[in-house]
Design a protein around this motif. Structure first.
Motif, short mmCIF file in Angstrom:
data_model
loop_
_atom_site.label_atom_id
_atom_site.label_comp_id
_atom_site.label_asym_id
_atom_site.label_seq_id
_atom_site.Cartn_x
_atom_site.Cartn_y
_atom_site.Cartn_z
N ASN A 34 0.85 -1.19 0.00
CA ASN A 34 0.00 0.00 0.00
C ASN A 34 0.88 1.23 0.00
OD1 ASN A 34 -2.51 -1.37 0.48
ND2 ASN A 34 -1.84 -1.66 2.59
N LYS A 35 0.27 2.36 -0.27
CA LYS A 35 0.97 3.62 -0.02
C LYS A 35 0.37 4.14 1.28
CE LYS A 35 1.93 7.85 -2.54
NZ LYS A 35 1.35 8.73 -3.57
N ASN A 36 1.19 4.22 2.32
CA ASN A 36 0.65 4.51 3.65
C ASN A 36 1.12 5.86 4.20
OD1 ASN A 36 -0.39 1.66 4.17
ND2 ASN A 36 1.78 1.29 3.77
N PHE A 37 0.18 6.59 4.78
CA PHE A 37 0.53 7.84 5.48
C PHE A 37 0.04 7.70 6.92
CE2 PHE A 37 0.00 8.97 1.04
CZ PHE A 37 1.05 9.84 0.80
N PHE A 38 0.98 7.80 7.87
CA PHE A 38 0.59 7.77 9.28
C PHE A 38 1.05 9.08 9.92
CE2 PHE A 38 1.18 3.20 8.15
CZ PHE A 38 -0.17 2.89 8.15
N CYS A 39 0.07 9.79 10.45
CA CYS A 39 0.30 11.20 10.77
C CYS A 39 0.10 11.48 12.27
CB CYS A 39 -0.73 12.01 9.95
SG CYS A 39 -0.50 13.76 10.03
N VAL A 40 1.02 12.23 12.84
CA VAL A 40 0.86 12.70 14.21
C VAL A 40 0.08 14.02 14.11
CG1 VAL A 40 2.06 13.45 16.29
CG2 VAL A 40 2.96 11.53 14.94
N VAL A 41 -1.19 13.96 14.49
CA VAL A 41 -2.08 15.08 14.17
C VAL A 41 -2.03 16.15 15.27
CG1 VAL A 41 -3.60 13.85 12.56
CG2 VAL A 41 -4.06 13.70 15.00
N ASP A 42 -0.94 16.91 15.23
CA ASP A 42 -0.70 17.89 16.29
C ASP A 42 -1.64 19.09 16.24
OD1 ASP A 42 0.51 18.69 13.93
OD2 ASP A 42 2.50 19.04 14.79
N LEU A 43 -2.13 19.46 15.02
CA LEU A 43 -3.07 20.59 14.95
C LEU A 43 -4.38 20.25 15.68
CD1 LEU A 43 -2.66 21.86 11.26
CD2 LEU A 43 -1.84 22.96 13.34
#
Ligand code: TYM
Length: 323
Positions: A34-43
């Motif tokens: 897969n193309k994966n994006f795992f994000c630390v959602v600080d906003l």
């Protein structure tokens, strides 16, 4: 190839619910094509007005924890949301495709508005979440059950935009494991396991040592009939323990019941504690190792890729809208 997106807030300590509801599935997806994006959602975290120094350190810690958990960085991108301003830009655009009534119906908004006092950030939070998912045109979003309503809203927003401007966004699907999608507090099995520190004995944190984990499971709240059976309406505490054991060991609830059919609650609680400690210990050891390391090079490369992907969507959306 499928595009996967998910996020975690860098406020409070990451707990077993975050792992079994989300991160464990991210690790699995990161090892598939897969193309994966795992994000630390600080906003998103700003809605709780965290201490700035603490937030800064938590953002880096959470990125390190994702690496320690075993996310395969060969086909995954990890980054902090605020470093890709396109998220917030898209959020403004998408807010014109979301009804006020939809935001008012969000359960998490109602809960948070009660405890935090109402402000516009908590109210429009789900629009930013929709933009997180749509900025990379994700098809799949692996999350715990508490995010179901936000995912439905994201699909509605995407559909409304597409109806007006053509097929721009895929309609993202939520994905969860068969178990572990809604872990409850070990002390109050009517409430979700959460980061809030007033329930430390009901929550297993990623860095709890084995003794602490065993103590928390030993004192976990169950009923008194000593039958290990999954029954969410009448036996919430023991069902939660069955669910945890099932998730970590890749078993169904029925298989767990069968394995422990001759055991008493005390014995079962210890077995659950043992498997949780065994699951978390290597992650924690790897995290301690990484704490001393400088990951700025990894962060930089990942960030460039995230920015490039987000910018493509913004260019397309700007063109479509005539901006
Ligand atoms: P957050 O930071 O509260 O939680 C991160 C992930 O952990 C899951 N989770 C649980 N799963 C099972 N049992 C529990 N008790 C439990 N507690 C938390 C959550 O479902 C989540 O998957 N709004 C999101 C962050 C977010 C996001 C996104 C997620 C922002 N933008 C875009 C996906 C896509 C949140 O507050 O998660």
């Amino acid at each position: 190839m499928k595009t996967v997106f998910s996020g975690i807030q860098p406020t409070g300590k990451v707990h077993l619910g975050n792992f079994l509801g989300a991160i464990k599935n991210w690790v699995h997806l990161s090892n598939v094509e897969n193309k994966n994006f795992f994000c630390v959602v600080d906003l998103h975290s700003i809605t709780t007005h965290p201490d700035p120094m603490e937030l800064k350190s938590n953002i880096e810690q959470t990125l390190k924890l994702l690496i320690a958990a075993g996310i395969n960085l060969d086909n995954s991108i990890i980054y902090a949301q605020s470093s890709v301003p396109q998220h917030a830009y898209l959020s403004w655009i998408l807010s014109s495709f979301c009804q006020v009534g939809e935001l008012q119906r969000m359960t998490q908004y109602k809960e948070k508005a009660d405890s935090l006092g109402s402000h516009a950030g908590i109210f429009t939070y789900p629009v930013l979440m929709a933009s997180d998912i749509l900025i990379h045109k994700a098809n799949e979003v692996p999350v715990g059950d508490d995010q179901t309503q936000h995912l439905e809203l994201t699909r509605n927003i995407a559909e409304r935009f597409n109806n007006k401007y053509g097929d721009v966004f895929p309609l993202p699907e939520k994905s969860s494991g068969k178990s572990g999608a809604r872990l409850m507090s070990l002390k109050h099995p009517d409430s979700k396991m959460s980061k809030s520190s007033d329930d430390i004995n009901g929550t297993i944190y990623f860095d709890d040592d084995k003794d602490t984990i065993m103590k928390k499971f030993k004192s976990s709240v169950t009923d008194s009939d000593d039958i290990i059976q999954y029954n969410l309406s009448e036996k919430k505490g023991i069902s939660n323990l069955i669910d945890i054991y099932a998730s970590i060991n890749g078993m169904s609830h029925k298989e767990v019941e069968k394995t422990f059919m001759d055991s008493r609650y005390g014995e079962f609680k210890m077995a659950v504690g043992e498997c949780v400690a065994e699951y978390l210990n290597p992650i924690n050891l790897k995290f301690i190792e990484l704490e001393k390391e400088n990951i700025s090079e990894i962060v930089k490369i990942n960030l460039q890729e995230a920015q490039a992907s987000a910018e493509l969507t913004i260019q397309e959306v700007n063109n479509i809208l005539g901006l």
